[in-house]
Write a protein that holds these residues in place. Structure first.
Motif, PDB file in Angstrom:
ATOM      1  N   MET A   1      65.054 -32.886  34.744  1.00 12.64           N
ATOM      2  CA  MET A   1      64.663 -34.283  34.870  1.00 12.64           C
ATOM      3  C   MET A   1      63.138 -34.445  34.808  1.00 12.64           C
ATOM      4  SD  MET A   1      65.550 -37.374  35.326  1.00 12.64           S
ATOM      5  CE  MET A   1      65.135 -38.907  36.022  1.00 12.64           C
ATOM      6  N   LEU A   2      62.400 -33.646  35.615  1.00 12.71           N
ATOM      7  CA  LEU A   2      60.940 -33.704  35.598  1.00 12.71           C
ATOM      8  C   LEU A   2      60.408 -33.385  34.208  1.00 12.71           C
ATOM      9  CD1 LEU A   2      58.207 -34.011  37.015  1.00 12.71           C
ATOM     10  CD2 LEU A   2      58.353 -31.577  37.603  1.00 12.71           C
ATOM     11  N   GLN A   3      61.000 -32.397  33.584  1.00 13.21           N
ATOM     12  CA  GLN A   3      60.592 -31.996  32.236  1.00 13.21           C
ATOM     13  C   GLN A   3      60.706 -33.177  31.271  1.00 13.21           C
ATOM     14  OE1 GLN A   3      63.408 -29.470  30.109  1.00 13.21           O
ATOM     15  NE2 GLN A   3      61.713 -28.103  29.571  1.00 13.21           N
ATOM     16  N   THR A   4      61.793 -33.900  31.336  1.00 19.01           N
ATOM     17  CA  THR A   4      62.011 -35.044  30.445  1.00 19.01           C
ATOM     18  C   THR A   4      61.023 -36.165  30.752  1.00 19.01           C
ATOM     19  OG1 THR A   4      64.350 -34.488  30.265  1.00 19.01           O
ATOM     20  CG2 THR A   4      63.723 -36.724  29.651  1.00 19.01           C
ATOM     21  N   VAL A   5      60.810 -36.452  32.029  1.00 21.71           N
ATOM     22  CA  VAL A   5      59.881 -37.521  32.417  1.00 21.71           C
ATOM     23  C   VAL A   5      58.468 -37.202  31.927  1.00 21.71           C
ATOM     24  CG1 VAL A   5      58.768 -38.650  34.396  1.00 21.71           C
ATOM     25  CG2 VAL A   5      61.243 -38.309  34.376  1.00 21.71           C
ATOM     26  N   VAL A   6      58.026 -35.968  32.120  1.00 19.18           N
ATOM     27  CA  VAL A   6      56.685 -35.577  31.683  1.00 19.18           C
ATOM     28  C   VAL A   6      56.588 -35.617  30.159  1.00 19.18           C
ATOM     29  CG1 VAL A   6      55.004 -33.691  31.643  1.00 19.18           C
ATOM     30  CG2 VAL A   6      56.202 -34.250  33.765  1.00 19.18           C
ATOM     31  N   ALA A   7      57.618 -35.153  29.475  1.00 18.59           N
ATOM     32  CA  ALA A   7      57.610 -35.174  28.010  1.00 18.59           C
ATOM     33  C   ALA A   7      57.516 -36.600  27.477  1.00 18.59           C
ATOM     34  CB  ALA A   7      58.854 -34.477  27.474  1.00 18.59           C
ATOM     35  N   ILE A   8      58.278 -37.502  28.060  1.00 19.84           N
ATOM     36  CA  ILE A   8      58.235 -38.901  27.618  1.00 19.84           C
ATOM     37  C   ILE A   8      56.886 -39.521  27.975  1.00 19.84           C
ATOM     38  CG2 ILE A   8      59.226 -41.193  28.020  1.00 19.84           C
ATOM     39  CD1 ILE A   8      61.973 -39.745  28.187  1.00 19.84           C
ATOM     40  N   ALA A   9      56.354 -39.193  29.149  1.00 16.81           N
ATOM     41  CA  ALA A   9      55.026 -39.708  29.530  1.00 16.81           C
ATOM     42  C   ALA A   9      53.968 -39.245  28.532  1.00 16.81           C
ATOM     43  CB  ALA A   9      54.674 -39.256  30.946  1.00 16.81           C
TER      44      ALA A   9
END
Length: 147
Positions: A1-9
């Motif tokens: 989840m964190l990985q996806t949020v950071v990637a989208i950010a």
């Protein structure tokens, strides 16, 4: 989840930075170039003063940094794409800005650079920043696709 949020950010920040540079090269600078040189130089001085705000710094500094963090959080080929995005963004926007555009802004502010010279050279280097930011955005998108 964190990985996806950071990637989208990283994509959002890089997209905002690319859009900022693109808008300047495609509309702001041609618009200023179409008016009286003294008015244009005064307007650009005002823009240069007002653009220095927390929102700019969030995008300008955050974009390559968040892409770098996305690279550390990703694995496999996705990590490489994010690291490439961070590097292209850092070199193409941060380094160019510090080495070329900011000194030109300072020269314009001090009155040591003629508006027409500034307009042509600043826009040329700003367009390079836009291209680099768009390339970093594309590299980050490939990274997101690889997650």
């Amino acid at each position: 989840m964190l990985q996806t949020v950071v990637a989208i950010a990283s994509l959002v920040l890089t997209g905002a930075l690319a859009g900022l540079f693109y808008a300047f090269s495609m509309s702001v600078m041609p618009g200023l170039g179409a008016i009286d040189a003294d008015q244009a130089a005064n307007a650009m001085r005002s823009i240069n003063r007002k653009i220095l705000n927390p929102w700019l710094f969030l995008v300008f500094i955050g974009s390559p940094l968040v892409s770098l963090v996305a690279g550390f959080l990703a694995d496999g080929s996705a990590a490489l794409w994010f690291f490439l995005a961070a590097a292209v963004n850092f070199l193409g926007s941060f380094v160019l800005t510090v080495a070329v555009n900011v000194p030109m802004n300072n020269a314009l502010e001090a009155g040591t650079m003629a508006w027409r010279d500034y307009l042509v050279r600043w826009t040329r280097f700003n367009t390079l920043r836009a291209i680099a930011s768009l390339a970093a955005l594309a590299l980050g998108a490939v990274g997101v696709a690889g997650l």
